[in-house]
Design an enzyme around this catalytic site. Structure first.
Site, PDB file in Angstrom:
ATOM      1  N   SER A   1       0.892  -1.275  -0.139  1.00 39.86           N
ATOM      2  CA  SER A   1      -0.059  -0.028   0.021  1.00 39.86           C
ATOM      3  C   SER A   1       0.933   1.223   0.189  1.00 39.86           C
ATOM      4  O   SER A   1       2.016   1.187   0.391  1.00 39.86           O
ATOM      5  CB  SER A   1      -0.798   0.008   1.429  1.00 39.86           C
ATOM      6  OG  SER A   1      -0.200   0.191   2.406  1.00 39.86           O
TER       7      SER A   1
ATOM      8  N   GLU B   1       6.833  -0.377  -4.369  1.00 38.40           N
ATOM      9  CA  GLU B   1       6.036  -0.039  -5.455  1.00 38.40           C
ATOM     10  C   GLU B   1       4.639  -0.022  -4.452  1.00 38.40           C
ATOM     11  O   GLU B   1       4.153  -1.003  -3.936  1.00 38.40           O
ATOM     12  CB  GLU B   1       5.988  -1.423  -6.223  1.00 38.40           C
ATOM     13  CG  GLU B   1       5.415  -1.418  -7.380  1.00 38.40           C
ATOM     14  CD  GLU B   1       4.001  -1.937  -7.233  1.00 38.40           C
ATOM     15  OE1 GLU B   1       3.015  -1.300  -6.758  1.00 38.40           O
ATOM     16  OE2 GLU B   1       3.612  -3.249  -7.618  1.00 38.40           O
TER      17      GLU B   1
ATOM     18  N   CYS C   1      -1.609  -4.761  -8.968  1.00 40.46           N
ATOM     19  CA  CYS C   1      -1.119  -3.503  -9.086  1.00 40.46           C
ATOM     20  C   CYS C   1      -1.415  -2.609 -10.079  1.00 40.46           C
ATOM     21  O   CYS C   1      -1.613  -1.574 -10.237  1.00 40.46           O
ATOM     22  CB  CYS C   1       0.470  -3.262  -8.774  1.00 40.46           C
ATOM     23  SG  CYS C   1       0.984  -4.497  -7.212  1.00 40.46           S
TER      24      CYS C   1
END
Lengths: 520, 520
Positions: free
Chosen positions: B237, B260, B297
């Protein structure tokens, strides 16, 4: 003194600007007097204007061809040469650096610009990677955006307005808003006029380069905090670099700071070579320590010997030699004060004076100090940089103690080992330890002198630089101003030339895992 | 359930350890029940022990040859395959992900390990650069040190214990202390046993890999703050990544964090292609949005159309299609709650429901929401990621408004454009705008599906990742765990093989500015 009219203004885009009321002047450290020209401090309005022009220039500038950007860099080099002796004289007056040194530095500066021009003309630097198939993906480096770059005091040409950072950023395709160093504003002004001339001559977009003056930290902080800025490059003190790093990493959108914050550049002497040529090495060390009044980031501020026995003749030669070394004026009164304070502090924390050159008023005095490895290991602060023509001898009682000192080092720009072949074979693990501490390891040489080419690394682990994965000298410096982007399933007409099947620039690319410089 | 005895302990070096008293269990999101096995939370003593072993392993591990490290990576891949169906069954039980997806993910994981093995065997990745002359300087990439790596919840194999980050770090020569994701501790445990087996089989130094469990943020923060750790890699997150970034940049010695942190992955539809094949694209978009219950993602969380006219049939097809989409169990109860909360929040901030699949108890319901470009431009929070099978339609009134949305985007992992050739020729500047916003630009495709090869970029400007100059997928991911070092005037016997004149590995090098893979 000057044939180009030096107005003391900022260069905002292609226009000179002097909106603010605050002014400052430069100091002539040889004549010990303030120079008459007043320079205007930039207002935040002027910095905003420079950044807004840079933001407007970026979409245009990033689309210039490599050949166009190369021509721009070459034009800057030519226009710097055209400034002639005036540039060298002005730089010498406000830095105290001798003319031949500045002539050499000018060559280095124009050489850097031309090296980057050649690098982007050749084109392989973009690290093009192509994987055909489903999907078809192609990667290359692209410019990161508007950069804020800071001039360093100690290289008024090569690490300043048109220095390595500016050359790398402009080569990559990034506009530059440059914060001139207040110690050499005349020089900065002249070089800015050369860049302006090159912009106009090669029809680069207005805003691709601006220069602002500022004596306060606030100007720099304002740049580092500004939402338009995508990266910062800085060469200077640890305190200055760290302050910029803190600001840049605490923004709503953090940005990278490439700060070169100096180093003590330890030099390790192994027993065999000390026995073989201690006295000759002593003279070379003294030359390196006092070169340019010690005002180099790579000045050998610390050297380590392995035992009293091996080092006796070497130390005695140093003690004899230091008296004949000459100091000189330092770049600014502040730097001179900091140097002599640093020497005093070292003595207060337990370092002994091993020798010194004779004192000269208003000049830096070369010093050699000495401390035992035991004391140095207890108190790491004793190993911090003192900027100037001094070096601290760390007197290890044994090779084991020498290794302990090596293991406890902070991050460094350079680390050096002197040894015979037998020494080096026996102590190959010392190379291994030092490799973790520094960006450049030197065998049987001295750290002063930084070659500008493809292989140089001028960087190293914190606190030498941030981040360690960068260099501020050499062609690899360009990657600090880039990031990779991947084009997936692009039609040929939308691909940049570097990634097209026909490879029109004939660059080296990694195509499906294999290097080639032909068509795909 | 398991043939390998899963003990619920940490792997500290080559030994299992369970010093702490706190335990946790994993949840089966399909059966909606807690699994029986108790896992021990790591104590700070255990984390210290893992890091100390890693620090001891580093000097040995960095000296392994590329062939030895490649054999290690291949052994890990083999040992993961040897875990057989048990691994897949266990992963499915605690993630709710279906078996075929996990079989594919296992292939991807072993494929990544073998790709990195091949990359280091070939050897050119070190970016060797040689400049002969005076001085002789030679540069290559070296490993950065001990790394702390975090598992992601949504890829229990490919972005977890032996996932891309671990493969890249181990390939580079960096020991790994791995923080397992608490949502799949059984899977993590099994993969850790495979790595342990590979370490013993290929005689790698103990400490090159350890794995700790932890459900609290404190475990992660402890790793990021630890002086032994030289770099952090994280996928998860924005909040989690940012917290690690803040800790790592505020240390006495700051370290890089490669986080990321997700993305909304906007998809832009241009007028011509909507007219030409709107309904077909609608079905493809729905597939991409709901693939894997939207738990990627690169899930397309936002799509933009240019006008009511052009989009009418497309939107109508989406509304018809969404009802037939199926949701599914999400990875954890927390993620499921966050998803439905996110949908509610979007509605509260003014998004309308364009359509939804039928509700299913304890499962995520696919949603399409809609908001005008005007509202989205006013309130950027509306464009934040909602992790799960939903997408927000940004309804632009005109192509100008579509461009405004593009210009106002935050940093993204990906950005996608759908257009006919005429569309793309006319709107080439949209590519240009999006290139500044994302790490990967896709034409006429969908962002889900991330190819693992030399050219992939899985990264992008903040807040997608930090820093933008990295990728966590593909072979270029190795550079996150490296820094350059320069060897000056080294005798041949002290140079690494990559930099020796004879070029024993036959790698591609930049020698005096020219690429070659022969001898110097």
């Amino acid at each position: 003194m000057s044939r180009t009219l030096i107005t003391g203004l900022q260069l905002i885009g292609n226009n000179f600007s002097g909106e603010g009321d605050d002014t400052f002047r430069a100091f002539d450290p040889r004549q010990q007097q303030w120079l008459p020209q007043e320079f205007r401090e930039a207002t935040t309005g002027e910095i905003d204007a420079a950044l807004n022009l840079a933001a407007k220039a970026f979409p245009l500038y990033k689309k210039t061809t490599a050949a166009q950007r190369a021509a721009f860099l070459e034009a800057i080099a030519d226009d710097i040469v055209s400034l002639g002796d005036e540039l060298i004289n002005v730089a010498s007056a406000e830095s105290g650096l001798p003319l031949p040194r500045l002539q050499g530095e000018r060559d280095r500066t124009t050489g850097q610009l031309r090296l980057f021009a050649n690098t982007i003309k050749e084109g392989s630097w973009v690290n093009a990677r192509i994987n055909t198939g489903t999907p078809d993906v192609r990667q290359m480096q692209i410019p990161i955006g508007v950069t804020g770059i800071f001039g360093a005091s100690n290289f008024p040409l090569a690490f300043s307005v048109a220095g390595g950072d500016t050359a790398a950023a402009l080569a990559a395709g990034c506009p530059v808003v440059f914060k001139a160093h207040p110690a050499h504003p005349h020089t900065s002004y002249l070089v800015a006029t050369a860049i302006r001339k090159a912009i106009l001559r090669t029809q680069m977009p207005e805003g691709v380069f601006s220069m602002v003056h500022g004596t306060s930290h606030e100007t720099g902080q304002y740049l580092a905090a500004h939402p338009i800025v995508s990266a910062i490059a800085f060469t200077g003190s640890f305190r200055g670099g760290k302050a910029l790093y803190e600001t840049a990493t605490r923004r709503a959108v953090p940005i990278p700071v490439y700060a070169e914050m100096g180093s003590v550049n330890p030099v390790f002497f192994l027993p065999g070579i000390l026995r073989e040529k201690g006295p000759a090495l002593a003279m070379q060390l003294l030359q390196s320590v006092t070169l340019g009044v010690g005002q180099f980031c790579t000045n050998p501020g610390m050297f380590i010997t392995p035992s009293e026995d091996a080092a006796a003749a070497f130390i005695s030669a140093l003690q004899q030699g230091i008296g004949a070394m000459s100091g000189g004026p330092m770049l600014t009164p502040g730097i001179l004060d900091a140097y002599h304070n640093g020497i005093r502090l070292l003595q207060q924390t337990g370092a002994a004076v091993l020798g010194a050159a004779p004192d000269t008023a208003q000049q830096a005095t070369p010093y050699l100090l000495q401390v035992s490895a035991e004391k140095a290991l207890e108190n790491p602060a004793i190993c911090h940089e003192v900027f100037g023509p001094s070096s601290l001898h760390i007197h290890a009682g044994s090779i084991d103690e020498l290794y302990q000192v090596a293991r406890k080092l902070e991050g460094q720009l350079t680390a050096t080992i002197h040894g015979t072949e037998a020494d080096l074979q026996q102590h190959a693990d010392l190379v291994d330890i030092l490799r973790e501490k520094a960006g450049r390891i030197i065998i049987n040489g001295f750290p002063t002198g930084v070659a500008v080419n493809q292989s140089m690394v001028h960087g190293g682990p914190w606190p030498a630089t941030t981040p360690a994965a960068g260099t501020s000298v050499g062609t690899a410096a360009i990657y600090r101003f880039c990031r990779p982007v991947c084009y997936q399933d692009f039609p040929a007409y939308l691909l940049p030339p570097e990634l097209q099947d026909s490879n029109p620039m004939h660059i080296w690319r990694l195509v499906n895992g294999d290097f080639s410089n032909t068509q795909k």
